[in-house]
Scaffold this motif. Structure first.
Motif, mmCIF file in Angstrom:
data_model
loop_
_atom_site.group_PDB
_atom_site.id
_atom_site.type_symbol
_atom_site.label_atom_id
_atom_site.label_comp_id
_atom_site.label_asym_id
_atom_site.label_seq_id
_atom_site.Cartn_x
_atom_site.Cartn_y
_atom_site.Cartn_z
ATOM 1 N N PRO A 1 -1.289 4.410 -10.369
ATOM 2 C CA PRO A 1 -2.750 4.401 -10.158
ATOM 3 C C PRO A 1 -3.479 3.452 -11.099
ATOM 4 C CG PRO A 1 -1.910 6.652 -10.183
ATOM 5 C CD PRO A 1 -0.783 5.772 -10.619
ATOM 6 N N LEU A 2 -2.859 3.137 -12.232
ATOM 7 C CA LEU A 2 -3.504 2.253 -13.200
ATOM 8 C C LEU A 2 -3.251 0.784 -12.887
ATOM 9 C CD1 LEU A 2 -5.071 1.982 -15.905
ATOM 10 C CD2 LEU A 2 -2.849 2.047 -17.056
ATOM 11 N N VAL A 3 -2.055 0.432 -12.445
ATOM 12 C CA VAL A 3 -1.687 -0.982 -12.317
ATOM 13 C C VAL A 3 -1.638 -1.497 -10.880
ATOM 14 C CG1 VAL A 3 -0.371 -0.883 -14.456
ATOM 15 C CG2 VAL A 3 0.805 -0.471 -12.294
ATOM 16 N N TRP A 4 -1.450 -0.634 -9.883
ATOM 17 C CA TRP A 4 -1.348 -1.118 -8.505
ATOM 18 C C TRP A 4 -2.642 -1.823 -8.127
ATOM 19 C CZ3 TRP A 4 -4.145 -0.620 -4.074
ATOM 20 C CH2 TRP A 4 -3.537 -1.063 -2.907
ATOM 21 N N PRO A 5 -2.605 -2.958 -7.401
ATOM 22 C CA PRO A 5 -1.458 -3.634 -6.767
ATOM 23 C C PRO A 5 -0.881 -4.771 -7.614
ATOM 24 C CG PRO A 5 -3.478 -4.601 -5.939
ATOM 25 C CD PRO A 5 -3.889 -3.559 -6.963
ATOM 26 N N THR B 1 0.826 -1.210 0.000
ATOM 27 C CA THR B 1 0.000 0.000 0.000
ATOM 28 C C THR B 1 0.857 1.255 0.000
ATOM 29 O OG1 THR B 1 -1.740 -1.194 1.189
ATOM 30 C CG2 THR B 1 -1.848 1.203 1.198
ATOM 31 N N LEU B 2 1.963 1.235 0.704
ATOM 32 C CA LEU B 2 2.860 2.391 0.725
ATOM 33 C C LEU B 2 3.393 2.684 -0.674
ATOM 34 C CD1 LEU B 2 4.416 4.533 2.328
ATOM 35 C CD2 LEU B 2 6.128 2.788 2.872
ATOM 36 N N GLY B 3 3.479 1.645 -1.506
ATOM 37 C CA GLY B 3 4.023 1.799 -2.840
ATOM 38 C C GLY B 3 3.147 2.601 -3.781
ATOM 39 N N ILE B 4 1.936 2.946 -3.380
ATOM 40 C CA ILE B 4 1.068 3.735 -4.250
ATOM 41 C C ILE B 4 1.720 5.075 -4.589
ATOM 42 C CG2 ILE B 4 -1.136 4.975 -4.376
ATOM 43 C CD1 ILE B 4 -2.365 2.754 -2.685
ATOM 44 N N ASN B 5 2.337 5.701 -3.600
ATOM 45 C CA ASN B 5 2.924 7.018 -3.849
ATOM 46 C C ASN B 5 4.299 7.193 -3.222
ATOM 47 O OD1 ASN B 5 2.182 7.122 -1.190
ATOM 48 N ND2 ASN B 5 1.121 9.096 -1.308
ATOM 49 N N ALA B 6 4.918 6.090 -2.810
ATOM 50 C CA ALA B 6 6.246 6.167 -2.194
ATOM 51 C C ALA B 6 6.964 4.855 -2.442
ATOM 52 C CB ALA B 6 6.125 6.458 -0.691
ATOM 53 N N ALA B 7 8.207 4.767 -1.967
ATOM 54 C CA ALA B 7 8.955 3.511 -2.093
ATOM 55 C C ALA B 7 8.318 2.462 -1.185
ATOM 56 C CB ALA B 7 10.411 3.724 -1.721
ATOM 57 N N PRO B 8 7.990 1.293 -1.711
ATOM 58 C CA PRO B 8 7.340 0.275 -0.880
ATOM 59 C C PRO B 8 8.280 -0.249 0.202
ATOM 60 C CG PRO B 8 7.995 -0.659 -2.977
ATOM 61 C CD PRO B 8 8.243 0.815 -3.087
#
Length: 495
Positions: free
Chosen positions: A340-344, A106-113
Motif C-alpha cells: 500500500p505504501l509503494v505500489w505501483p 493492479t492485481l499485485g496490490i493484494n495478490a500475485a501480479p
C-alpha cells in the motif's frame, strides 16, 4: 481483458528452470517458457482494471492488456504485432528485464501480479518459431545518412527505426561482434547470443550496415576507463563521421566502472566485473583468451549486490569456484515490500536471483577496508579481504566499532555499478556533459535527444547513465524519432 473473472479463478503461472546441478554444467539458457495453455491462463488473469498501471510501469509503454487479451483468445500473431508496436526486441526484455510492469500490475496490490514478462517471452518465441518475424525494409529511401555509434539495445533500436523510415544507417561498434553489453556483459545463460544475431540479420535485410572493430574517438590509456573491453582494429574520428553523415547518434554504454580505492587495490586478482564477464562471453563464442580470469577452485568475493554482481556469481559457479561470497554496502532490504505504501512503483525488497540459488553467501551492511596480499609465491596476489560492519542512520554510513573481519579471497570482483560513459567519446565530438558525466540532452518531444553539437544526438546509457535494457530500447526509439524529424522536418515514427 482476458477472462472477466480469471484473476479469481487462475493462479499465477511461473516459468520453470533447469535444476542448478544441471544448468551449472553449461552456459545455455535454463528458463523454459510457458507452454501455450499456461500462457493462456496467465493472460486470463489480466483484470479489466480500468486504468492499466502496467503500461506506465513499462518504460517502452507496452500495450499489455491488449496482448494479454489476444493470447487469451489464441490470437498469437496479432499479439506479436501489438508487442512489436512498442518494443523492437521483446526477446531481450522477455529474458533480462526485471519487469517493472509486474510491480505496477493492479492485481499485485493484494495478490500475485500477472506474469507479464513470461507472456512476452512466450509471444516472441512463438513468433520466431512460426516465422512471423520478418524484415520490414522501407518502401522508399530518403537518401539521408545516419551514423549510430554503439550497438547495444539503444543503438540497435534506433538503427532499426531509422532504417524503416528509409534512411541509410551505419552502426559502428568498437568490439568485434554486434550487441554492446548484450553481447559482452550479460552472461549467455541469461541471454544466448543467437537472439542478438538473428535480429542483426533481420536488420541487415532492412538495409542497416554494421561496421565492427571500429573505435570512434579515443579510449583512455589509464584509470578505470582503460579496462573497458575494446577490440577495435580501426579508428574513425568525430570529424570524419560529421563529414560523412547527415546525423550522428551516440548510443554507447555507461561503461566507466565505479572503483574501490582501498589499500591493496593494485593486487593481482582484484578486477572489475566487466573485465571478468566479457572474457567468458568471448570464450563461449569460440575465442581463445590468453590469461583469462577464471574463478576455478578459488574463493571469490563479489563486491556489489546488483545484477552485475549476480552475473559474477553465476559465472564463478560455472567456473567451479571453491566458494562465492557477495558483499552489499547497504542494509538487507525487507523480504516483502509494503505494497500500500509503494505500489505501483518499483519496491526495495530482498531479491534472490537464479545465480544466488546456485550457491552464494550473501552479506549486507559490509564495507571493504583493504585487500590483503599473500606471502612467498603468493606475494603480490590478493589472499584476503578485510572488511567491517556498517550501520546506516539518517542516510549516513557509520562503521560499527569492533566489527572488523577478514575473509579468504583469491579473486575479488568489483561490481559496484558504472558512473558514466567513457568520457573520451563525448570529448571527441565536443558534447557537453551533465553533472554526472553523461551526454547533456533532454527528452522533449520536439528537439529531444539533441546535444549542443549540431546534428549530434545521444540516447540510452550515454545520455541517462547506467540503466535497464528496456530503458535503452525506449530511448533508442524516441531518439530515432527526433533524428528523423531533424532530417525530414517531420516524422511518423512512434514515440
Amino acid at each position: 481483458m482476458g477472462k472477466t473473472t480469471g484473476f479469481m479463478e487462475f493462479e499465477r503461472q511461473e516459468e520453470s528452470y533447469e535444476a542448478p546441478a544441471v544448468r551449472l554444467k553449461n552456459w545455455k539458457e535454463f528458463v523454459h517458457q510457458l507452454p501455450d495453455d499456461k500462457a493462456k491462463l496467465q493472460s486470463g488473469r489480466c483484470m479489466d482494471c480500468g486504468i492499466p498501471f502496467c503500461n506506465n510501469g513499462c518504460p517502452v509503454n507496452n500495450v499489455i492488456p491488449d496482448f494479454n487479451d489476444l493470447v487469451w483468445r489464441g490470437q498469437w500473431r496479432e499479439a506479436l504485432d501489438v508487442l512489436h508496436s512498442t518494443n523492437n526486441f521483446p526477446e531481450f526484455t522477455g529474458r533480462i528485464c526485471p519487469a517493472p510492469c509486474e510491480t505496477a500490475c493492479t492485481l499485485g496490490i493484494n495478490a500475485a501480479p500477472v506474469g507479464i514478462k513470461s507472456i512476452e517471452h512466450a509471444i516472441i518465441d512463438k513468433g520466431w518459431e512460426m516465422g512471423w518475424v520478418q524484415p520490414q525494409p522501407a518502401a522508399h529511401r530518403t537518401g539521408k545518412r545516419v551514423a549510430v555509434v554503439g550497438s547495444g539495445p539503444a543503438g540497435l533500436a534506433a538503427a532499426q527505426q531509422l532504417a524503416r523510415a528509409g534512411h541509410d544507417v551505419t552502426v559502428f561498434e568498437k568490439n568485434d561482434r554486434i550487441g554492446g553489453l548484450l553481447r559482452y556483459g550479460i552472461p549467455d545463460f541469461k541471454l544466448e547470443k543467437s537472439h542478438v544475431e538473428r535480429r542483426v540479420e533481420q536488420m541487415r535485410a532492412e538495409g542497416v550496415r554494421f561496421e565492427t572493430g571500429v573505435l570512434v574517438g579515443d579510449m583512455p590509456s589509464e584509470g578505470p576507463g582503460a579496462t573497458v573491453t575494446n577490440l577495435a582494429a580501426q579508428h574513425r574520428s568525430a570529424e570524419q563521421l560529421l563529414g560523412e553523415f547527415d546525423a550522428v547518434l551516440l548510443t554507447g554504454g555507461a561503461e566507466h566502472p565505479r572503483d574501490l580505492r582501498v589499500p591493496g587495490r593494485e593486487l593481482d586478482g582484484v578486477h572489475f566485473a566487466m573485465e571478468f564477464l566479457p572474457q567468458q562471453n568471448r570464450v563461449n563464442a569460440g575465442d581463445k583468451i590468453k590469461g583469462q580470469i577464471l574463478a576455478t577452485g578459488k574463493h571469490v568475493v563479489v563486491i556489489g549486490g546488483g545484477d552485475t554482481g549476480s552475473d559474477c556469481v553465476g559465472t564463478s559457479n560455472r567456473h567451479g569456484a571453491a566458494s562465492v561470497t557477495q558483499f552489499e554496502l547497504l542494509a538487507q532490504p525487507p523480504e516483502q515490500e509494503n505494497k500500500p505504501l509503494v505500489w505501483p512503483y518499483w519496491p526495495i525488497k530482498l531479491r534472490t536471483s537464479s545465480s544466488h540459488e546456485e550457491g552464494c553467501a550473501r552479506d549486507w551492511s559490509v564495507a571493504t577496508k583493504s585487500f590483503v596480499p599473500g606471502t612467498g609465491k603468493d606475494k603480490g596476489k590478493v589472499k584476503q579481504v578485510q572488511a567491517c560492519r556498517v550501520a546506516w542512520k539518517d542516510g549516513r554510513m557509520q562503521e560499527v566499532p569492533g566489527s572488523e573481519f577478514t575473509l579468504q579471497a583469491d579473486l575479488v570482483l568489483l561490481a559496484m555499478g558504472f558512473v558514466h560513459p567513457v568520457a573520451s567519446v563525448l570529448e571527441a565530438f565536443g558534447v557537453q556533459r551533465d553533472a554526472r558525466g553523461n551526454a547533456g540532452a533532454t527528452t522533449e518531444d520536439a528537439g529531444g535527444y539533441a546535444t549542443n553539437v549540431p546534428k549530434v544526438f545521444a540516447a540510452g546509457d550515454m545520455r541517462r547513465g547506467q540503466s535497464l535494457v528496456v530503458w535503452a530500447i525506449r530511448e533508442g526509439r524516441q531518439a530515432a524519432r527526433e533524428v528523423d524529424r531533424f532530417l525530414m522536418g517531420s516524422t511518423e515514427l512512434p514515440r
